[in-house]
Design an enzyme around this catalytic site. Structure first.
Site, short mmCIF file in Angstrom:
data_model
loop_
_atom_site.label_atom_id
_atom_site.label_comp_id
_atom_site.label_asym_id
_atom_site.label_seq_id
_atom_site.Cartn_x
_atom_site.Cartn_y
_atom_site.Cartn_z
N SER A 92 0.74 -1.20 0.17
CA SER A 92 0.10 -0.04 0.14
C SER A 92 0.84 1.35 -0.02
CB SER A 92 -0.99 0.06 1.22
OG SER A 92 -0.23 -0.11 2.51
N CYS A 93 2.16 1.39 -0.27
CA CYS A 93 2.82 2.30 -0.36
C CYS A 93 2.36 3.30 -1.45
CB CYS A 93 4.30 2.10 -0.67
SG CYS A 93 4.91 1.12 -2.10
N SER A 94 1.74 3.01 -2.58
CA SER A 94 1.34 3.96 -3.51
C SER A 94 0.27 4.70 -2.88
CB SER A 94 0.81 3.21 -4.74
OG SER A 94 -0.22 2.25 -4.28
N SER A 149 1.51 7.15 -0.20
CA SER A 149 1.94 8.18 -0.60
C SER A 149 1.53 9.28 -1.22
CB SER A 149 3.19 7.69 -1.61
OG SER A 149 4.02 6.86 -1.23
#
Length: 239
Positions: free
Chosen positions: A75-77, A80
Site C-alpha cells: 500500500s505504499c502507493s 504516498s
C-alpha cells in the site's frame, strides 16, 4: 514540459505539531526538572527581549510527522498519495480510500493506476522521466518510484538540492539521503533513450484552481539529519 509543470506547482518545509494537553516548563526550572521533561511538554525560554515557546517532541513523532504510514506491504502507493495530498493540498484522505479507488486485485499499483484514481478526488497527475538536475528545479512535492531493497516502492519527495534529498516515506518516515544514496534507489529506467532521464516521478495538480497549497511543505534546502543529531538538538538545552 517538466519545467512548465514545475512552475505550476508551489513550494513547502517541515511543520511539527504540538501534542494536546502538554505540560509547561519555564527556563528557570530547568536545573530542577532535567529528569521530568518528556515529549509533549512545552518549554518557555525567557530572554531580555522575548519569550520563546518550544515544543518537546519524541524522535518517533518527528520521524512520522505529516506522513500517512502504510498498513500493508503493497500500500505504499496509496499512502504516498494520501501523504502528499494531505500535506501539500490540505486534504483529509486516508490510505484505505485511495486503495479502493485504485481497485487493483493483484495489489500492484502503477503510476497509471494512481493517475486514474486521483480524478475521483479532484486531482490530475502526469508521470515523467526525469534527471536529478530536473528534480532540483521542482517547486512542489512529487511521488517518486524507487527500488528499495530490490522491491518496488513509492515515496514522496519533500525536499531536494544538489547534495541532499528528503523523502516523506510511508514505510520509513521522514528520511534524508545523499544524492548518491537516492540515485541508487531512484535510477530505475533500463537503457533510456536519454541517459540522463533515468528516474520516474508522478506530478500531481488539482483540477480546481480553488484548492490551495501549503507554501512551507516543500524544501529547496533540506538538511541531512540522523536520529542521533536530532536527539542532540532537541535535548541540548536540558544537559
Amino acid at each position: 514540459m517538466l519545467s512548465a509543470l514545475s512552475n505550476a506547482l508551489a513550494g513547502i518545509v517541515f511543520v511539527s505539531s504540538i501534542a494536546s494537553s502538554p505540560r509547561v516548563f519555564s527556563s528557570d526550572l530547568l536545573t530542577h526538572s532535567k529528569n521530568q521533561i518528556s515529549p509533549g511538554d512545552i518549554l518557555f525560554l525567557n530572554t531580555h527581549t522575548a519569550q520563546i515557546r518550544i515544543s518537546i517532541q519524541s524522535w518517533k513523532s518527528l520521524r512520522d510527522s505529516q506522513i500517512i504510514k502504510q498498513d500493508f506491504d503493497y500500500s505504499c502507493s496509496a499512502a504516498s498519495l494520501a501523504t502528499l495530498l494531505n500535506g501539500f493540498y490540505g486534504q483529509s484522505l486516508d490510505e484505505e480510500s485511495l486503495l479502493k479507488a485504485m481497485d487493483r486485485a493483484d495489489m500492484r499499483a502503477s503510476f497509471d493506476d494512481m493517475q486514474k484514481a486521483l480524478t475521483e478526488f479532484g486531482f490530475k497527475a502526469q508521470g515523467f522521466a526525469a534527471s536529478y538536475e530536473q528534480l532540483t528545479k521542482l517547486k512542489a512535492p512529487v511521488v517518486v518510484y524507487l527500488k528499495h531493497r530490490k522491491d518496488d516502492h513509492f515515496s514522496v519527495l519533500r525536499g531536494i538540492n544538489k547534495h541532499t534529498v528528503w523523502l516523506a516515506d510511508p514505510s520509513l518516515g521522514n528520511k534524508t539521503y545523499s544524492k548518491a544514496q537516492f540515485l541508487e534507489m531512484w535510477q530505475t529506467r533500463s537503457n533510456p533513450a536519454d541517459a540522463d532521464l533515468s528516474g520516474k516521478i508522478l506530478a500531481i495538480l488539482p483540477i480546481s484552481s480553488e484548492i490551495s497549497t501549503d507554501a512551507d511543505y516543500f524544501s529547496k534546502n533540506p538538511l541531512r539529519q540522523t536520529s542521533s543529531t536530532i536527539e542532540q538538538l532537541k535535548f541540548r538545552l536540558f544537559h
